[in-house]
Design a protein around this motif. Structure first.
Motif, PDB file in Angstrom:
ATOM      1  N   VAL A 131      34.023  38.107  49.082  1.00 38.91           N
ATOM      2  CA  VAL A 131      33.295  37.665  47.892  1.00 38.91           C
ATOM      3  C   VAL A 131      34.230  37.707  46.688  1.00 38.91           C
ATOM      4  N   THR A 132      35.091  38.724  46.625  1.00 35.37           N
ATOM      5  CA  THR A 132      36.032  38.837  45.508  1.00 35.37           C
ATOM      6  C   THR A 132      36.972  37.642  45.472  1.00 35.37           C
ATOM      7  N   ASP A 133      37.540  37.256  46.620  1.00 35.32           N
ATOM      8  CA  ASP A 133      38.446  36.102  46.662  1.00 35.32           C
ATOM      9  C   ASP A 133      37.721  34.830  46.240  1.00 35.32           C
ATOM     10  N   ARG A 134      36.513  34.671  46.734  1.00 33.24           N
ATOM     11  CA  ARG A 134      35.736  33.476  46.391  1.00 33.24           C
ATOM     12  C   ARG A 134      35.402  33.445  44.901  1.00 33.24           C
ATOM     13  N   ALA A 135      35.009  34.584  44.351  1.00 34.04           N
ATOM     14  CA  ALA A 135      34.674  34.648  42.926  1.00 34.04           C
ATOM     15  C   ALA A 135      35.899  34.343  42.073  1.00 34.04           C
ATOM     16  N   GLN A 136      37.068  34.862  42.465  1.00 32.45           N
ATOM     17  CA  GLN A 136      38.295  34.577  41.706  1.00 32.45           C
ATOM     18  C   GLN A 136      38.617  33.084  41.742  1.00 32.45           C
ATOM     19  N   ARG A 137      38.550  32.484  42.936  1.00 33.70           N
ATOM     20  CA  ARG A 137      38.894  31.067  43.070  1.00 33.70           C
ATOM     21  C   ARG A 137      37.889  30.195  42.323  1.00 33.70           C
ATOM     22  N   LEU A 138      36.590  30.466  42.511  1.00 38.58           N
ATOM     23  CA  LEU A 138      35.584  29.655  41.818  1.00 38.58           C
ATOM     24  C   LEU A 138      35.651  29.863  40.306  1.00 38.58           C
ATOM     25  N   GLY A 139      35.982  31.078  39.874  1.00 39.69           N
ATOM     26  CA  GLY A 139      36.162  31.327  38.451  1.00 39.69           C
ATOM     27  C   GLY A 139      37.327  30.530  37.888  1.00 39.69           C
ATOM     28  N   ALA A 140      38.419  30.463  38.645  1.00 40.39           N
ATOM     29  CA  ALA A 140      39.572  29.666  38.209  1.00 40.39           C
ATOM     30  C   ALA A 140      39.201  28.193  38.121  1.00 40.39           C
ATOM     31  N   LEU A 141      38.469  27.705  39.125  1.00 40.87           N
ATOM     32  CA  LEU A 141      38.022  26.302  39.089  1.00 40.87           C
ATOM     33  C   LEU A 141      37.093  26.053  37.913  1.00 40.87           C
ATOM     34  N   ALA A 142      36.186  26.982  37.655  1.00 37.68           N
ATOM     35  CA  ALA A 142      35.262  26.841  36.525  1.00 37.68           C
ATOM     36  C   ALA A 142      36.029  26.802  35.206  1.00 37.68           C
ATOM     37  N   LEU A 143      37.036  27.661  35.085  1.00 39.57           N
ATOM     38  CA  LEU A 143      37.839  27.687  33.866  1.00 39.57           C
ATOM     39  C   LEU A 143      38.586  26.366  33.687  1.00 39.57           C
ATOM     40  N   LEU A 144      39.221  25.888  34.764  1.00 40.51           N
ATOM     41  CA  LEU A 144      39.968  24.630  34.681  1.00 40.51           C
ATOM     42  C   LEU A 144      39.049  23.443  34.415  1.00 40.51           C
ATOM     43  N   ALA A 145      37.840  23.475  34.973  1.00 36.57           N
ATOM     44  CA  ALA A 145      36.888  22.374  34.794  1.00 36.57           C
ATOM     45  C   ALA A 145      36.155  22.454  33.461  1.00 36.57           C
ATOM     46  N   GLY A 146      36.205  23.625  32.806  1.00 36.18           N
ATOM     47  CA  GLY A 146      35.459  23.799  31.565  1.00 36.18           C
ATOM     48  C   GLY A 146      33.970  23.860  31.795  1.00 36.18           C
ATOM     49  N   ARG A 147      33.579  24.308  32.999  1.00 40.09           N
ATOM     50  CA  ARG A 147      32.158  24.382  33.350  1.00 40.09           C
ATOM     51  C   ARG A 147      31.829  25.784  33.847  1.00 40.09           C
ATOM     52  N   PRO A 148      30.653  26.261  33.550  1.00 38.18           N
ATOM     53  CA  PRO A 148      30.266  27.595  34.036  1.00 38.18           C
ATOM     54  C   PRO A 148      29.825  27.551  35.497  1.00 38.18           C
ATOM     55  N   LEU A 149      29.862  28.727  36.128  1.00 38.70           N
ATOM     56  CA  LEU A 149      29.284  28.861  37.463  1.00 38.70           C
ATOM     57  C   LEU A 149      27.773  29.058  37.312  1.00 38.70           C
ATOM     58  N   PRO A 150      26.997  28.620  38.291  1.00 36.33           N
ATOM     59  CA  PRO A 150      25.547  28.784  38.190  1.00 36.33           C
ATOM     60  C   PRO A 150      25.065  30.180  38.578  1.00 36.33           C
ATOM     61  N   CYS A 151      25.984  31.048  38.978  1.00 40.16           N
ATOM     62  CA  CYS A 151      25.584  32.382  39.424  1.00 40.16           C
ATOM     63  C   CYS A 151      26.405  33.438  38.685  1.00 40.16           C
ATOM     64  N   PRO A 152      25.861  34.647  38.558  1.00 38.39           N
ATOM     65  CA  PRO A 152      26.611  35.705  37.883  1.00 38.39           C
ATOM     66  C   PRO A 152      27.678  36.295  38.794  1.00 38.39           C
ATOM     67  N   VAL A 153      28.685  36.901  38.179  1.00 42.59           N
ATOM     68  CA  VAL A 153      29.719  37.653  38.893  1.00 42.59           C
ATOM     69  C   VAL A 153      29.794  39.004  38.206  1.00 42.59           C
ATOM     70  N   VAL A 154      29.616  40.078  39.003  1.00 40.46           N
ATOM     71  CA  VAL A 154      29.608  41.434  38.454  1.00 40.46           C
ATOM     72  C   VAL A 154      30.550  42.332  39.254  1.00 40.46           C
ATOM     73  N   ALA A 155      30.906  43.441  38.644  1.00 41.84           N
ATOM     74  CA  ALA A 155      31.740  44.435  39.318  1.00 41.84           C
ATOM     75  C   ALA A 155      30.895  45.169  40.348  1.00 41.84           C
ATOM     76  N   ARG A 156      31.376  45.219  41.587  1.00 44.17           N
ATOM     77  CA  ARG A 156      30.645  45.926  42.638  1.00 44.17           C
ATOM     78  C   ARG A 156      30.802  47.432  42.474  1.00 44.17           C
ATOM     79  N   GLY A 157      31.914  47.871  41.997  1.00 44.81           N
ATOM     80  CA  GLY A 157      32.222  49.273  41.687  1.00 44.81           C
ATOM     81  C   GLY A 157      33.163  49.226  40.505  1.00 44.81           C
ATOM     82  N   PRO A 158      33.958  50.246  40.267  1.00 49.45           N
ATOM     83  CA  PRO A 158      34.955  50.150  39.210  1.00 49.45           C
ATOM     84  C   PRO A 158      35.966  49.048  39.556  1.00 49.45           C
ATOM     85  N   VAL A 159      36.271  48.196  38.601  1.00 53.20           N
ATOM     86  CA  VAL A 159      37.178  47.073  38.816  1.00 53.20           C
ATOM     87  C   VAL A 159      38.239  47.068  37.719  1.00 53.20           C
ATOM     88  N   GLN A 160      39.461  46.830  38.144  1.00 51.69           N
ATOM     89  CA  GLN A 160      40.562  46.627  37.195  1.00 51.69           C
ATOM     90  C   GLN A 160      40.980  45.167  37.315  1.00 51.69           C
TER      91      GLN A 160
END
Length: 150
Positions: free
Chosen positions: A78-107
């Motif tokens: 899920v982390t890899d997918r969220a990173q890739r889709l987030g990068a695509l969303a950033l490049l496209a200038g469009r938001p994702l339709p779903c939230p992305v949250v930290a599953r535990g502590p995240v750096q």
């Protein structure tokens, strides 16, 4: 920070950026420019990285921890997918339709979008490598996200 420590930290960030499939083909000087502009941030468990319908405010690379967000195939985290889709969303200038949250502590390593876009505008080779990588990832992905049938 002593010069040796700063160089070591910069090299570590470059190597972490290179682990992202979209940046594997970029030259080290391009990755260095991104690493210099990036900042490391921590998210508490359950803290949102992005809310549904909000644009991504940075390119996010998980250094430690895991994200909870869009589900994919069993072979893909899920982390890899969220990173890739987030990068695509950033490049496209469009938001994702779903939230992305930290599953535990995240750096996170957060690269400001203006730095990423400046690099891609100034270096056609870097732009082409990122496009090839993202297109390849989409083709290799599940059919539901544009991949080819087996």
């Amino acid at each position: 920070m002593p010069a040796e420590a700063a160089v070591a930290q910069s090299l570590d960030l470059i190597l972490r950026l290179r682990r992202m499939p979209m940046f594997r083909g970029l030259p080290l000087d391009s990755l260095h420019a991104l690493a210099l502009a990036a900042r490391v941030e921590r998210l508490a468990p359950g803290a949102p990285l992005a809310r549904a319908g909000e644009p991504w405010s940075a390119l996010n690379v998980v250094l430690e921890g895991e994200l909870d967000g869009p589900r994919g195939s069993d072979m893909e985290s899920v982390t890899d997918r969220a990173q890739r889709l987030g990068a695509l969303a950033l490049l496209a200038g469009r938001p994702l339709p779903c939230p992305v949250v930290a599953r535990g502590p995240v750096q996170l390593l957060r690269v400001p979008p203006d730095t990423l876009f400046a690099l891609l505008e100034e270096d056609f080779g870097a732009l082409l490598e990122v496009l090839r990588s993202l297109a390849g990832q989409l083709l290799e992905g599940p059919v539901t996200v544009g991949g080819l049938p087996p």
